[in-house]
Enzyme design. Structure first.
Site, PDB file in Angstrom:
ATOM      1  N   GLU A 175      12.383  -3.766   5.955  1.00  0.00           N
ATOM      2  CA  GLU A 175      11.648  -4.790   5.200  1.00  0.00           C
ATOM      3  C   GLU A 175      11.913  -6.181   5.771  1.00  0.00           C
ATOM      4  OE1 GLU A 175      14.084  -6.825   3.825  1.00  0.00           O
ATOM      5  OE2 GLU A 175      15.466  -5.223   4.453  1.00  0.00           O
ATOM      6  N   GLU A 318      15.292  -5.385   7.936  1.00  0.00           N
ATOM      7  CA  GLU A 318      14.358  -4.911   8.979  1.00  0.00           C
ATOM      8  C   GLU A 318      14.508  -3.414   9.250  1.00  0.00           C
ATOM      9  OE1 GLU A 318      14.845  -7.078  12.651  1.00  0.00           O
ATOM     10  OE2 GLU A 318      14.744  -9.030  11.676  1.00  0.00           O
TER      11      GLU A 318
END
Lengths: 351, 351
Positions: A175, A318
């Site tokens: 994310e 991420e």
């Protein structure tokens, strides 16, 4: 209650026969019993998930979901909101941590933009599935409409379905979203007995005053909405973000389809918490990759009774922490699949 | 005092300029400062060791030293002594854990037999450098003669020299020797203030009675020889093994030549303790890979003020824990070398 009929599909069951075969195999490999520690239990878990005595992790899919957060208006992040879009560009250009990790691991990287404040325009390798210019500010109203929530979860579900259709052995969700430690903290506090104070941390780099302010903002928001929260996905609608909802949908769908998931850090674990609270069977399909340096993570991990594989002091998101753990899973499989047995090698067993 | 003139050569110095350049680089990569945790400090340490801003770990050498231990006659191991030779054959045949790990990691594996009770005969890929049919029983006399010690350390030194000559980026030493947790325990207790009780564990799988017996044997041996120990390498001669002496020599020589070393678990850490006590500068060149499940390991690690990268509950030896950590080091280098900077990527920095 949000209308997402597919959430009612039960999770797949682990394969007890494959697990037993893998356990038996670990017992006859040329090493003292248990000497490979967690590498043994990982191989056995993956065998049970993949339904075969010898699991494999050749194809790994990493999907990074990006979205902005209205709560950023409350001054809860150390970085400006434009960074979400700038980082989406960085993913597209291959310069972000997760881009490098995906390349080195030969993992396929998919980037999905669910809605940033600044429109990055069309970018190679980025799927534009915008649901709005970020979520609403949950200090004032629900972060998402029912439709936005349902669509975000469905985007996550579809990413998992694509992965399964393409024969992926392991799913990783990542994310990017400035403000999303606030969303994850509020969500986790709402769904557990853990206080906002215990869960709130510096995120990308708040100082002590910044963290105190963040606690006040989140506590007020929880007080404002608490009475309306009647289910885990309703909590997700009020406090979550597009990317957190997509992760939740991807985790639940992975469990339904029976594909192993490697969960990243703080934000991903909050999504895993929602997924497991909503669909408890999802828990069987989640491996937790690392203990985040974000201080609230250990509380979520404890609430989930999970044991992260790594503790490297990472706090980037991420999907980076999960990606870093991929080689451990691959080595666990290689050892399990390729080591000689005592009988094959003519090695004496214990006295 | 054993006559090993080469031990007097000072360790190489770390490159402060390369370290500073690597630190500066970490500060401008597209992530919040510190967000990659230990992956950042690993890259910086490797830069300082390799003398270049962007370190690399393409070529990894794993050398496994094997040897038997006279102390096995005291009934201190759960496995029969024949297993040392059987495992040397297993290394040669590619079926051992370290064989599998070396293959998957594209690391070169060298196996050196320094002396087993059962002669395995000539084996492909195994270098026969026998110093005797195992060490003497240190419950009764010194484990090695001065000549055996000097030759064993020199064999380790030569393995490090070969690695450096061949352009290796990282050196890993492994070991195989039934009885060698006893040797490592006695050595570590002799060279620190740590009690034999704290250091003694089950090794390959002793039960509680077996561990109690091991403590008594080791305590008696320490009492027998204590007065004669006038240096770390003398302790190594009395209590160590051929493979532990070779590891010690390899670590010291690696430090002298300035090649990074990744240290494995309990036995390897005992060798690292001897190396550092004898040649303190060696410490700069050692990275500690994992926390072993052998209970005494944490005491040695604490005495060395080290921080292992992994905690996977492993206790196999062979260099396996160090091998499992290699991908973490490689990913740390890849992130450090390949991530975009804020300026390159046009990403905003902290508010």
């Amino acid at each position: 209650m949000v209308n997402c009929e597919w959430l009612k599909v039960p999770s797949a069951l682990l394969d007890a026969e494959a697990r037993a075969a893998a356990e038996a195999r670990q017992g006859v490999l040329t090493k003292p019993p248990g000497a490979l520690g967690r590498l043994e239990s990982i191989a056995i878990q993956l065998a049970a998930m993949q339904g075969k005595e010898k699991p494999s992790l050749d194809q790994v899919r990493i999907v990074v979901f990006a979205g902005d957060h209205g709560i950023a208006a409350e001054g809860v992040s150390a970085f400006p909101q434009a960074v979400t879009t700038e980082m989406v560009r960085n993913f597209a250009n291959g310069g972000a941590a997760i881009s490098v990790l995906a390349r080195v691991l030969h993992a396929e990287l998919e980037v999905i933009n669910l809605g940033t404040v600044v429109d990055p325009g069309p970018l190679p390798g980025v799927s534009d599935q915008t649901l709005g210019a970020g979520t609403a500010n949950f200090a004032k109203q629900a972060a998402m409409s029912e439709e936005q929530l349902a669509r975000a979860m469905n985007i996550g579900r579809q990413s998992a379905e694509r992965a399964v259709t393409q024969g992926v052995d392991l799913f990783i969700g990542g994310e990017m979203g400035i403000g999303n430690t606030s969303a994850a903290t509020a969500l986790a506090s709402m769904l557990t007995d853990i206080s906002v104070e215990s869960l709130t941390g510096p995120g990308t780099g708040l100082d002590t005053d910044g963290v105190s302010h963040k606690v006040k903002v989140l506590q007020a928001a929880l007080n404002l909405h608490r009475d309306k929260i009647d289910s885990p996905v309703t909590a997700l609608r009020y406090f979550g973000g597009f990317e957190i909802a997509a992760l939740t949908g991807a985790y639940i769908a992975s469990g339904q389809m029976g594909v192993p998931v490697l969960v990243d850090g703080f934000i991903a674990s909050a999504a895993a918490l929602v997924a497991i609270k909503q669909c408890p069977g999802t828990a069987d399909w989640l491996l937790f990759s690392h203990a985040s340096a974000e201080p609230g993570h250990k509380h979520i991990i404890d609430a989930l009774n999970a044991e992260p594989l790594l503790d490297m002091g990472m706090r980037l998101g991420e999907g980076s922490g999960a990606a870093v753990a991929v080689p451990l899973l691959r080595l666990a499989c290689a050892l399990h699949n390729e080591m000689a047995t005592f009988a094959d090698a003519g090695v004496s067993s214990k006295k």
